[in-house]
Scaffold this active site. Structure first.
Site, short mmCIF file in Angstrom:
data_model
loop_
_atom_site.label_atom_id
_atom_site.label_comp_id
_atom_site.label_asym_id
_atom_site.label_seq_id
_atom_site.Cartn_x
_atom_site.Cartn_y
_atom_site.Cartn_z
N ASP A 134 1.28 -1.01 -0.11
CA ASP A 134 -0.10 0.18 0.12
C ASP A 134 1.29 0.97 0.03
O ASP A 134 2.40 1.34 0.24
CB ASP A 134 -0.81 -0.65 1.61
CG ASP A 134 -2.41 1.26 1.47
OD1 ASP A 134 -2.35 1.66 0.18
OD2 ASP A 134 -2.13 1.83 2.43
N ASP A 136 -1.22 -0.62 5.45
CA ASP A 136 -1.39 -0.66 7.06
C ASP A 136 -2.43 -0.42 7.45
O ASP A 136 -2.91 -0.57 8.61
CB ASP A 136 -1.04 1.40 7.31
CG ASP A 136 -2.50 1.75 6.00
OD1 ASP A 136 -3.27 1.42 5.10
OD2 ASP A 136 -2.18 2.88 6.14
N ASP A 192 -7.16 -2.86 3.52
CA ASP A 192 -6.23 -3.80 2.44
C ASP A 192 -6.33 -5.11 3.47
O ASP A 192 -5.97 -6.16 3.55
CB ASP A 192 -4.48 -3.69 3.22
CG ASP A 192 -3.94 -1.95 2.73
OD1 ASP A 192 -5.10 -1.87 1.22
OD2 ASP A 192 -3.09 -1.14 3.53
#
Length: 1230
Positions: free
Chosen positions: A513, A873, A877
């Site tokens: 990410d 984080d 996700d």
């Protein structure tokens, strides 16, 4: 797009047809006319589909099976415990699902795991009067009316992985309950459930759905103990121990019992602690007092476990923990969703619109449906009532169907692992069992031909199994993983799925990410580029310049956000916080400001440091929250005493499309590119005045967000974390691909990728743009080379032909990267599926990706045979973290609790650390496997050699080899740590690989040769005697005349000696035992690999000291010549020359074994040469594709546009990807 219609492969069409009720499922062999069907789960971790088969219990079959249990002393029952499908097949007969009392479920993935469930009946007659015309209005088209059988008023149910399903008597299939049906339209939800359920309806639903609890009981210790003891490994241990006790091999049997009990108790303790932890995680949500609205009865307070889908919740002021998923139908809420998203940022929820159309509410709201749903486990921190007076929500899902329940189920039922190492380990065990079978036949032949008793022959034959298949093998394989887990814990990396540690050693692609992972969490306000009269003005820098002047731009920054004051601090999205702080205004810390049409509204006022403004403050009347699908947010605000205005902010290209063309600067795109190409995050601002007379809540989003005036660009700086670049460079040097999947702008993402070293300065970036053709079902795809910065072009002074040559050269060497947006990715998946693997092979930047698209991307990479790691984080996700081979969450929030790995520090430095430790653990597992296989084979060969003379090893000889040598080596060999440098290749992933098999086979041959050589040559020595065991030692010549020992297996007593000969002592026994024991130390040393994946073996001080100590004891036993010791160890004295000869044999074996291991087995260039010579090509899909594309001079087709056929692959929702619980599937057909 409705995520409930995910593409699940070949069966997608059938499940969708059933759901829509168009076709009779029996035509496909799955309905009432067949015994098999398919069920679809909505969980984030469940297999998406399961086959379901109906069975009816037959009394005579059951009686026969019970007889079998008794006659086999429980062995048959144990077999059925391991294989539930066999139990069903033998106890029951196939029937239709309608008649079934047992159902057999089978996953449709590669594992095809079976499970059995019992059909149960629930009675609802207590709540339905016999004369009543049930169902009532709210129940007419619900599953509750379709599941109740009349006149008995009973419901047929099964429970699968904590989810209850009921039998639909009309559709002839099982359907999920505990959820509000998806077919309801927005207006229907308001009309049917807006007044609440009647008491009778609520009672019926409660009986059928069950309690609204996420019940994870603390498993009793006795249950855990029984489950653990019935593991096939411990059953084999028990078999071995019983056999050893029968042979009076008491010491080792006792040692194994103690070690096994210790292992069982440690495992049970660990499982018990996990069970307590999970129980405490969910317990708080099970007992909450809530207020519900009863139809005709008004408000009632009740315990949350009584809630059912369709109940009307009334949310009062103050903090509230949500015990279910619910749809907000009036008012507005601010919710802390950190449990789901991993971010403690308050989220604004708005009520479901009362749209009068025929679309189901989820389809109508598309991806924005989440903005109307309050999720279980989240905390309502603020409520804002509208003109209807109270904040109401309709219960959508209860119990394990909720977002929280889904998260818990993902922990209770994790995705099965498919790793070659474990598959190969089982195959290797099968080979060892086959090897043992040959030995058993040999043993039976030798002992039976020599007239041994049948009982002794059986014992000796069975003993061969426990020698050839070491009972300690599974334990030894897990030792390395346990030590690695402890090392990771010390480095701040926590693991809840230890089996995945070995998989980390195979990772060759990591998805990252961007925000909060590669870059810092917070954003800094860099500047503002205002626009007036369709021209950009001078840039206003922060914080150097003077304060912003009063105007629409200032007002937009002051009110266009979803910030709140929570616990005395301004809370919300970091971007909003920075933007608002730049105005020096403040938010009033109260909710009591009353406006027309709204009970509560947020008011912002000038702060102490603010420049003077001509207004007392501005009231935020209504919000249209940020939507990832719309990529914008809007507010309706009103200056105190002034007019109402609309302010919008979002992705610049989206905001510009909503503005009147004459207000957007002509150089908008070039200015946007200028800043995004430098890695800035750019936000577009716009506004308009509203006509008086309409209530803000009565306006639709489409009306509000149209005909806007463009205000300018807000430029935010998102800095790279200091460790990002070194880590990505380290991964690149180790030939591990890095890919970025972010929700940010594509230009910003490309720039960050370049700055971070993900894209080399010499490599080309090619934008892949896919678009749906207006008015057509087909689509187009274009490849465009990204334009370099103009200053670089001037500096390089290249003409067009040179540039073309440079591009072609880069492309020819594969030095190019594809970048695409989430929209393009989705269109490629739908219309250009055949191009997707080619695009993924060089795809590096994926921007504007939704959480579902991230999960889908990870799965598509896995289909290409990549071992994929995902580092994020936890915010958006969660789904991708769970789907990846190794998901690494940088957030310690509850949302990431189901992620296999969690890092204490929010730094990607944990990624190479995890790969290093994974590689070391994988190599350690191979070393341990090779050692255990060799140790058992060495012992097996030695025993078979001695069986030829009706001899064997003595009990203490076995004990010394099993306990003092192998157990200690097994515990210390795995202490070796990971090598600090990542090399550009991975360790082998499978046991059945030529180097490893060759290593095992050659070392078996070396051991066999040495043992046979010793066995044969000792018989040729001049001092050798079968009967006189003291002839070999000069010091015992005076005993020669009295020596008369028989070499029978049971031994005889010699009247001239006090010592008892148990029959094991012989020159062959002593020679073979000493050679095989020290040979175990040799293979332990040779197999203990160091570089390049583990630290050199000499750094494992404990292991080296253990080996030296064991070698010292063995040499002492070889040269000691102590009568009592030799008698106890069943050894005989041999001449010193023979002892030295044995040392020479062992030294030669060590030298040959070490030389072969280093020069052949570990010789990487040699194996690469052999691969090249025999034209071996990797079976990995991506490797083969790479080879094909290298030969294709037309790929990639730069500046070309391709069009899809009219036929497309229908892909909806999350495109088959697993998702965050907030993107729950609503498929309820079974």
């Amino acid at each position: 797009m409705d995520p409930s219609h995910r593409d699940h492969g070949s069966f997608r069409a059938e499940s969708q047809i059933w759901h829509n009720g168009i076709t009779d499922p029996s035509q496909r062999g799955y309905g009432p006319g067949a015994s098999g069907s398919r069920i679809q789960h909505s969980g984030i971790m469940d297999p998406p589909l399961q086959d379901i088969f109906g069975y009816k219990t037959q009394s005579c079959r059951k009686a026969l099976c019970i007889t079998g249990y008794i006659l086999s002393c429980g062995a048959l029952w144990l077999l059925f415990h391991w294989k539930p499908e066999w139990d069903v097949w033998l106890n029951c007969i196939r029937c239709s699902l309608e008649e079934a009392d047992i159902v057999l479920l089978r996953t449709t993935d590669e594992f095809r795991i079976y499970s059995r469930e019992t059909v149960t009946w629930i009675s609802a007659s207590a709540f339905i009067e016999s004369g009543s015309d049930y169902p009532t209005t709210a129940e007419e088209d619900s599953i509750f009316s379709k599941a109740i059988m009349k006149p008995s008023f009973q419901v047929k149910t099964i429970q699968v992985q904590k989810i209850r399903y009921v039998w639909n008597i009309y559709a002839k299939q099982f359907q999920k309950v505990g959820v509000l049906e998806d077919h309801h339209t927005c207006s229907a939800i308001h009309a049917k459930f807006g007044s609440g359920l009647t008491c009778n309806e609520q009672n019926v639903r409660r009986v059928i759905c069950g309690p609204n609890t996420i019940d994870v009981p603390v498993i009793p210790i006795w249950k855990l103990l029984i489950k653990e003891v019935l593991n096939p490994f411990y059953v084999f241990q028990l078999f071995s121990v019983c056999l050893w006790f029968a042979e009076d091999y008491m010491e080792y049997a006792t040692a194994i019992i103690i070690m096994s009990l210790l292992s069982v108790f440690l495992t049970v303790y660990d499982l018990r602690q996990q069970s307590i932890k999970l129980h405490s995680l969910v317990e708080s949500h099970n007992n909450v007092t809530v207020t519900v609205c009863r139809n005709k009865e008004g408000l009632q307070e009740l315990e949350s476990h009584h809630l059912v889908p369709g109940d009307m919740l009334v949310l009062k002021e103050g903090k509230t923990l949500l015990p279910c998923d619910a749809i907000l139908i009036s008012g507005q809420c601010i919710v802390n969703e950190s449990m789901l998203t991993g971010e403690s940022i308050p989220v604004t929820k708005t009520h479901l619109p009362q749209a009068d159309n025929f679309k189901p509410w989820r389809t109508y709201c598309a991806e924005d449906y989440k903005k109307h749903v309050l999720f279980c486990g989240t905390e309502v921190i603020q409520t804002k009532a509208d003109d209807r007076g109270v904040v109401k929500a309709v219960v959508l899902r209860t119990g394990f169907n909720t977002a929280k329940g889904d998260l818990v189920r993902s922990i209770l039922y994790p995705k099965p692992m498919n790793f070659k190492l474990y598959r190969d380990a089982l195959r290797f065990l099968m080979c060892l069992i086959a090897f043992a079978a040959i030995g058993m036949i040999y043993t039976v032949c030798v002992f039976a031909l020599n007239g041994e008793e049948a009982g002794e022959v059986v014992k000796k034959a069975l003993d061969v199994i426990t020698i050839a298949v070491p009972p300690a093998l599974p334990a030894a394989l897990t030792t390395g993983i346990i030590y690695t887990q402890q090392r990771l814990k010390k480095k701040g990396i926590f693991c809840i799925s230890p089996q995945r540690i070995n998989m980390c050693g195979q990772l060759n692609l990591i998805c990252f990410d961007k925000t909060g992972t590669l870059t810092e969490d917070g954003l800094d306000l860099w500047g503002l580029l205002p626009s007036e009269r369709n021209c950009f003005q001078d840039i206003h820098s922060f914080p150097a310049d003077c304060n912003l002047p009063w105007g629409p731009v200032f007002r937009a920054m002051a009110v266009c956000h979803s910030l709140i004051v929570w616990e005395g601090k301004i809370q919300g999205d970091p971007l909003d916080v920075k933007m608002f702080e730049a105005t020096n205004w403040v938010i009033d810390d109260f909710n009591g400001y009353q406006t027309e049409g709204s009970t509560h509204a947020t008011v912002v006022r000038p702060g102490p440091k603010a420049t003077t403004a001509p207004v007392e403050g501005v009231t935020i009347l209504h919000q249209f929250p940020f939507s990832s699908s719309l990529q914008r947010m809007s507010v309706i605000a009103q200056e105190i005493g002034g007019d109402q205005q609309v302010f919008t902010k979002g992705a610049p290209e989206i905001v510009a499309m909503l503005c009147r063309a004459e207000t957007v600067p002509s150089n908008f795109e070039s200015e946007l590119l200028l800043y995004t190409a430098q890695g800035f995050r750019v936000i577009g601002l716009a506004w308009k005045s509203l006509q008086a007379g309409k209530l803000p809540t009565a306006l639709s989003r489409e009306e509000v967000e149209s005909d806007l005036t463009f205000l300018g660009l807000l430029i935010m700086e998102n800095r790279l974390k200091k460790e990002t670049k070194p880590v990505l460079e380290e991964l690149s040097a180790a030939c591990i691909r890095s890919v970025m999947a972010t929700g940010d702008n594509i230009q910003t993402a490309i720039t960050v990728a370049k700055n971070a070293g993900m894209i080399s300065p010499t490599h080309r970036v090619i934008l892949v743009e896919a678009n749906k053709l207006p008015g057509s079902v087909s689509a187009s795809i274009t490849w465009k080379p990204l334009e370099e910065n103009k200053t670089e072009d001037y500096r390089s002074l290249e003409d067009d032909s040179q540039t073309e040559r440079r591009i072609n050269l880069a492309l020819g060497h594969g030095q190019y990267h594809f970048a695409m947006s989430g929209k393009s990715y989705q269109i490629v998946v739908q219309h250009f599926r055949h191009l997707l693997p080619k695009l993924l092979l060089n795809g590096t930047v994926f921007a504007r990706m939704s959480p579902g698209q991230k999960s889908s991307l990870v799965e598509e990479f896995q289909k290409l045979d990549y071992f994929v790691g995902m580092c994020g984080d936890g915010a958006n996700d969660c789904g991708a973290l769970k789907v990846a081979h190794a998901g690494i969450s940088l957030s310690e929030q509850e949302a990431s609790v189901a992620s296999p790995f969690t890092s204490r520090t929010s730094s990607i430095a944990c990624v190479p650390e995890l790969i290093r430790e994974g590689r070391a653990a994988l190599v350690t597992s191979f070393c341990m496997f090779k050692y255990m296989a060799l140790y058992s084979t060495i012992q097996y060969l030695g025993v078979l050699l001695l069986y030829w003379q009706l001899n064997s090893f003595g009990n203490y000889q076995f004990l010394f080899q099993d306990l003092a040598i192998t157990t200690v080596i097994g515990m210390t060999m795995s202490f070796t740590g990971a090598y600090p440098k990542l090399v550009p290749y991975r360790p082998p992933s499978q046991l059945i690989s030529p180097p490893l098999l060759l290593s095992v086979v050659l070392n078996i041959l070396f051991s066999l040769s040495m043992q046979i050589f010793g066995f044969v040559v000792v018989q040729e020595q001049p001092w050798y005697s079968k009967t006189d065991l003291h002839r070999g030692c000069l010091s015992m010549k005076n005993h020669m005349e009295n020596s008369s020992y028989s070499l029978g297996l049971h031994g005889v007593r010699d009247g001239a000696h006090e010592r008892t000969d148990n029959g094991y002592r012989s020159y062959e026994n002593t020679t073979v035992w000493l050679l095989s024991t020290i040979n175990c130390l040799i293979v332990a040393l040779v197999f203990s690999k160091g570089k390049p994946f583990r630290q050199p073996i000499y750094t494992n001080y404990v292991f080296i000291l253990v080996l030296i100590g064991q070698l010292g004891i063995c040499l002492f036993l070889m040269f000691a010549d102590i009568d009592d010791l030799y008698s106890k160890m069943d050894l005989v004295c041999t001449p010193t020359t023979w002892r030295i000869s044995m040392v020479v044999m062992l030294a030669v074996t060590l030298a040959v074994s070490f030389l072969v291991e280093e020069a052949v087995i570990e010789n990487r260039p040699l194996w690469l040469l052999l691969k090249k010579t025999f034209r071996y090509h990797s079976k990995s899909h991506y490797k083969r594709l790479q080879h094909v594309l290298e030969q294709d001079s037309d790929w990639p087709p730069l500046n070309e546009t391709l069009f899809s056929d009219s036929m497309t692959i229908t892909v909806e929702g999350n495109m088959g990807g697993h998702s965050n619980p907030t993107f729950d599937s609503s498929e309820d057909s079974l």
